[in-house]
Scaffold this motif. Structure first.
Motif, PDB file in Angstrom:
ATOM      1  N   LEU A  95       5.858  18.249   6.619  1.00 19.93           N
ATOM      2  CA  LEU A  95       5.254  18.081   5.426  1.00 19.93           C
ATOM      3  C   LEU A  95       3.814  18.991   5.173  1.00 19.93           C
ATOM      4  CD1 LEU A  95       5.996  14.492   4.343  1.00 19.93           C
ATOM      5  CD2 LEU A  95       7.235  16.657   3.917  1.00 19.93           C
ATOM      6  N   THR A  96       3.763  20.232   5.895  1.00 20.93           N
ATOM      7  CA  THR A  96       2.654  20.812   5.659  1.00 20.93           C
ATOM      8  C   THR A  96       2.299  21.131   4.172  1.00 20.93           C
ATOM      9  OG1 THR A  96       3.049  21.866   7.621  1.00 20.93           O
ATOM     10  CG2 THR A  96       1.286  23.177   6.204  1.00 20.93           C
ATOM     11  N   PRO A  97       1.004  20.777   3.661  1.00 18.59           N
ATOM     12  CA  PRO A  97       0.583  20.982   2.262  1.00 18.59           C
ATOM     13  C   PRO A  97       0.817  22.529   1.883  1.00 18.59           C
ATOM     14  CG  PRO A  97      -0.935  19.679   3.332  1.00 18.59           C
ATOM     15  CD  PRO A  97      -0.165  20.342   4.310  1.00 18.59           C
ATOM     16  N   ARG A  98       1.635  22.716   0.867  1.00 18.93           N
ATOM     17  CA  ARG A  98       1.913  24.183   0.316  1.00 18.93           C
ATOM     18  C   ARG A  98       0.608  24.778  -0.381  1.00 18.93           C
ATOM     19  NH1 ARG A  98       5.338  25.457  -3.458  1.00 18.93           N
ATOM     20  NH2 ARG A  98       5.845  27.460  -2.649  1.00 18.93           N
ATOM     21  N   THR A  99      -0.443  23.844  -0.370  1.00 14.84           N
ATOM     22  CA  THR A  99      -1.512  24.225  -1.342  1.00 14.84           C
ATOM     23  C   THR A  99      -2.723  24.814  -0.329  1.00 14.84           C
ATOM     24  OG1 THR A  99      -2.379  22.017  -0.913  1.00 14.84           O
ATOM     25  CG2 THR A  99      -1.645  22.679  -3.194  1.00 14.84           C
ATOM     26  N   ILE A 100      -2.482  24.956   1.053  1.00 18.03           N
ATOM     27  CA  ILE A 100      -3.463  25.691   1.966  1.00 18.03           C
ATOM     28  C   ILE A 100      -3.520  27.034   1.820  1.00 18.03           C
ATOM     29  CG2 ILE A 100      -4.070  25.993   4.494  1.00 18.03           C
ATOM     30  CD1 ILE A 100      -2.398  23.497   4.994  1.00 18.03           C
ATOM     31  N   ARG A 101      -4.728  27.446   1.507  1.00 16.81           N
ATOM     32  CA  ARG A 101      -5.132  28.925   1.499  1.00 16.81           C
ATOM     33  C   ARG A 101      -6.033  29.358   2.270  1.00 16.81           C
ATOM     34  NH1 ARG A 101      -0.829  28.185  -0.661  1.00 16.81           N
ATOM     35  NH2 ARG A 101       0.001  28.969  -2.669  1.00 16.81           N
TER      36      ARG A 101
ATOM     37  N   TYR B  59       0.962  -0.961   0.116  1.00 15.99           N
ATOM     38  CA  TYR B  59      -0.033  -0.108  -0.151  1.00 15.99           C
ATOM     39  C   TYR B  59       0.773   1.367  -0.006  1.00 15.99           C
ATOM     40  CZ  TYR B  59      -4.099  -3.057   1.040  1.00 15.99           C
ATOM     41  OH  TYR B  59      -4.944  -4.134   0.908  1.00 15.99           O
ATOM     42  N   ILE B  60       0.571   2.388  -0.545  1.00  8.15           N
ATOM     43  CA  ILE B  60       1.193   3.347  -0.912  1.00  8.15           C
ATOM     44  C   ILE B  60       0.638   4.734   0.055  1.00  8.15           C
ATOM     45  CG2 ILE B  60       2.231   5.047  -2.488  1.00  8.15           C
ATOM     46  CD1 ILE B  60       3.179   2.114  -2.916  1.00  8.15           C
ATOM     47  N   GLY B  61       1.427   5.186   0.972  1.00 15.22           N
ATOM     48  CA  GLY B  61       0.832   6.312   1.699  1.00 15.22           C
ATOM     49  C   GLY B  61       1.441   7.532   1.124  1.00 15.22           C
ATOM     50  N   ILE B  62       0.480   8.657   0.866  1.00 13.65           N
ATOM     51  CA  ILE B  62       0.582   9.907   0.123  1.00 13.65           C
ATOM     52  C   ILE B  62       0.519  10.916   1.437  1.00 13.65           C
ATOM     53  CG2 ILE B  62       0.017  11.465  -1.718  1.00 13.65           C
ATOM     54  CD1 ILE B  62       1.551   8.964  -2.727  1.00 13.65           C
ATOM     55  N   THR B  63       1.551  11.848   1.228  1.00 11.12           N
ATOM     56  CA  THR B  63       1.560  12.917   2.136  1.00 11.12           C
ATOM     57  C   THR B  63       1.328  14.326   1.359  1.00 11.12           C
ATOM     58  OG1 THR B  63       3.770  13.346   2.216  1.00 11.12           O
ATOM     59  CG2 THR B  63       2.884  11.671   3.672  1.00 11.12           C
ATOM     60  N   GLY B  64       1.585  15.334   2.174  1.00 12.23           N
ATOM     61  CA  GLY B  64       1.691  16.740   1.508  1.00 12.23           C
ATOM     62  C   GLY B  64       2.901  17.047   0.647  1.00 12.23           C
ATOM     63  N   TRP B  65       3.802  15.866   0.530  1.00  9.49           N
ATOM     64  CA  TRP B  65       4.960  16.034  -0.508  1.00  9.49           C
ATOM     65  C   TRP B  65       4.189  16.101  -1.840  1.00  9.49           C
ATOM     66  CZ3 TRP B  65      10.191  15.454   0.531  1.00  9.49           C
ATOM     67  CH2 TRP B  65      10.879  15.501  -0.623  1.00  9.49           C
ATOM     68  N   LEU B  66       3.215  15.628  -1.982  1.00  9.60           N
ATOM     69  CA  LEU B  66       2.458  15.701  -3.402  1.00  9.60           C
ATOM     70  C   LEU B  66       2.148  17.211  -3.578  1.00  9.60           C
ATOM     71  CD1 LEU B  66       1.225  13.730  -5.745  1.00  9.60           C
ATOM     72  CD2 LEU B  66      -1.019  14.147  -4.455  1.00  9.60           C
TER      73      LEU B  66
ATOM     74  N   GLY C  11       8.332  17.704  -5.062  1.00 10.94           N
ATOM     75  CA  GLY C  11       7.260  16.556  -5.470  1.00 10.94           C
ATOM     76  C   GLY C  11       6.743  16.223  -6.781  1.00 10.94           C
ATOM     77  N   GLN C  12       7.397  16.909  -7.822  1.00  2.00           N
ATOM     78  CA  GLN C  12       6.886  16.667  -9.250  1.00  2.00           C
ATOM     79  C   GLN C  12       7.195  15.457  -9.658  1.00  2.00           C
ATOM     80  OE1 GLN C  12       5.338  19.439 -10.984  1.00  2.00           O
ATOM     81  NE2 GLN C  12       4.731  17.674 -11.988  1.00  2.00           N
ATOM     82  N   ASP C  13       8.047  14.567  -9.340  1.00  2.00           N
ATOM     83  CA  ASP C  13       8.238  13.223  -9.658  1.00  2.00           C
ATOM     84  C   ASP C  13       6.987  12.333  -9.112  1.00  2.00           C
ATOM     85  OD1 ASP C  13      10.640  13.831 -11.035  1.00  2.00           O
ATOM     86  OD2 ASP C  13      11.872  12.998  -9.669  1.00  2.00           O
ATOM     87  N   LEU C  14       6.714  12.553  -7.901  1.00  2.00           N
ATOM     88  CA  LEU C  14       5.381  11.855  -7.468  1.00  2.00           C
ATOM     89  C   LEU C  14       4.236  12.499  -7.987  1.00  2.00           C
ATOM     90  CD1 LEU C  14       4.265  10.096  -5.395  1.00  2.00           C
ATOM     91  CD2 LEU C  14       4.123  11.815  -3.810  1.00  2.00           C
ATOM     92  N   ARG C  15       4.010  13.613  -8.224  1.00  2.00           N
ATOM     93  CA  ARG C  15       2.963  14.270  -9.120  1.00  2.00           C
ATOM     94  C   ARG C  15       2.842  13.548 -10.251  1.00  2.00           C
ATOM     95  NH1 ARG C  15       1.191  19.236  -7.051  1.00  2.00           N
ATOM     96  NH2 ARG C  15       0.658  20.063  -9.091  1.00  2.00           N
ATOM     97  N   ASP C  16       3.688  13.274 -11.097  1.00  3.40           N
ATOM     98  CA  ASP C  16       3.550  12.617 -12.271  1.00  3.40           C
ATOM     99  C   ASP C  16       3.330  11.200 -12.465  1.00  3.40           C
ATOM    100  OD1 ASP C  16       4.704  15.271 -13.589  1.00  3.40           O
ATOM    101  OD2 ASP C  16       6.746  14.548 -13.591  1.00  3.40           O
ATOM    102  N   ILE C  17       3.312  10.529 -11.326  1.00  2.00           N
ATOM    103  CA  ILE C  17       2.874   9.145 -11.213  1.00  2.00           C
ATOM    104  C   ILE C  17       1.926   8.810 -10.445  1.00  2.00           C
ATOM    105  CG2 ILE C  17       5.551   8.479 -11.974  1.00  2.00           C
ATOM    106  CD1 ILE C  17       6.179   7.872  -9.026  1.00  2.00           C
ATOM    107  N   ILE C  18       1.206   9.874  -9.624  1.00  2.00           N
ATOM    108  CA  ILE C  18       0.354   9.729  -8.758  1.00  2.00           C
ATOM    109  C   ILE C  18      -0.858   8.791  -9.411  1.00  2.00           C
ATOM    110  CG2 ILE C  18      -1.043  11.699  -9.140  1.00  2.00           C
ATOM    111  CD1 ILE C  18      -0.776   9.735  -5.734  1.00  2.00           C
TER     112      ILE C  18
END
Length: 270
Positions: free
Chosen positions: A212-218, A175-182, A188-195
């Motif tokens: 690993l706080t998500p950078r997308t938080i607004r 199983y694959i655990g995904i964090t805010g790295w995505l 995290g671009q390499d991970l974004r490309d294969i998610i």
């Protein structure tokens, strides 16, 4: 949603731990799995589960293990201590364990020894493995390969690998655990490309808070500390990159976590 990896014993939560859990519930999280990274931290994780059971019934669970950074510091009887912890029904996996050759806070040979012993313990106890790997994929995978099919589940926590590594993990039924790295396009671009290569029935979501706080938080939070209530931002990013509905991602990852970690109490409470 279930956060399958939160370092809730971290001192950065000392001042407002109850509020952090309350915010997680308000964000529609149905459970948290607290990560054990050493014998002491695993004991602390279990103590938190027990301490807050009355306030948050059937909500907090934990793992018990030794992170590779702590491999040099284990006692002669650390496996016995982990085994004793694992007898408690709040402890749902062995780990966080694995190999980390990025900074080598512990000697590689000792990391390998401690990792191998914990993998053997997981097989002995028929418990899932909560796994760490950084800059050590080949020896890490080589250690795990003989146990594929002999351990209930292997979770590649905070996966940040490449396409080849992902495909090897999936072929081994991990199983694959995904964090805010995505959520970080800078690293995290390499991970974004294969998610999109991760089947929903193999996907798990986690914050790894306070990291690993998500950078997308607004708007951007005032504190750099991550927490479980930010898990929906990871779901939103997965949805954005894959085209899969957020509700479906939240539902399936919760089902996966319930199955892997035997979270029957959470299942029954829904």
């Amino acid at each position: 949603m279930i956060d399958i990896g939160v370092n809730l014993t971290n001192k950065r939560f000392d001042k407002d731990r109850i509020e952090v859990i309350q915010r997680a519930k308000k964000a529609n999280l149905t459970g948290l799995l607290i990560t054990g990274t050493s014998v002491e931290e695993s004991q602390n994780a279990l103590a938190l589960c027990q301490q807050y059971q009355q306030n948050f019934p059937d909500y907090l669970y934990c793992t018990a293990g030794v992170h590779p950074h702590d491999a040099d510091n284990v006692s002669d009887d650390y496996i016995e201590k982990l085994q004793a912890l694992a007898k408690n029904d709040k402890v749902k996996a062995i780990g966080e364990c694995g190999l980390d050759f990025n900074r080598n806070y512990s000697a590689p040979e000792q990391q390998q020894k401690v990792f191998s012993e914990q993998v053997a313990l997981a097989e002995k106890l028929a418990m899932p493995l909560f796994l760490h790997q950084r800059d050590a994929f080949a020896p890490w995978f080589r250690t795990l390969s003989p146990y594929v099919g002999k351990i209930p589940a292997m979770v590649s926590h905070c996966f940040t690998g490449n396409e080849s590594e992902l495909k090897q993990c999936l072929a081994a039924d991990m199983y694959i655990g995904i964090t805010g790295w995505l959520c970080d396009e800078r690293r995290g671009q390499d991970l974004r490309d294969i998610i999109n290569l991760i089947p929903l029935n193999r996907l798990l979501i986690e914050t790894d808070a306070p990291y690993l706080t998500p950078r997308t938080i607004r708007p951007k939070p005032k504190s750099s500390r991550n927490e479980s209530s930010y898990l929906p931002y990871i779901v939103a990013e997965i949805a954005s990159l894959t085209g899969i509905d957020q509700a479906e991602i939240a539902w399936q990852t919760r089902v996966n976590a319930q199955k892997i970690f035997n979270l029957t109490a959470i299942k029954e409470s829904l």
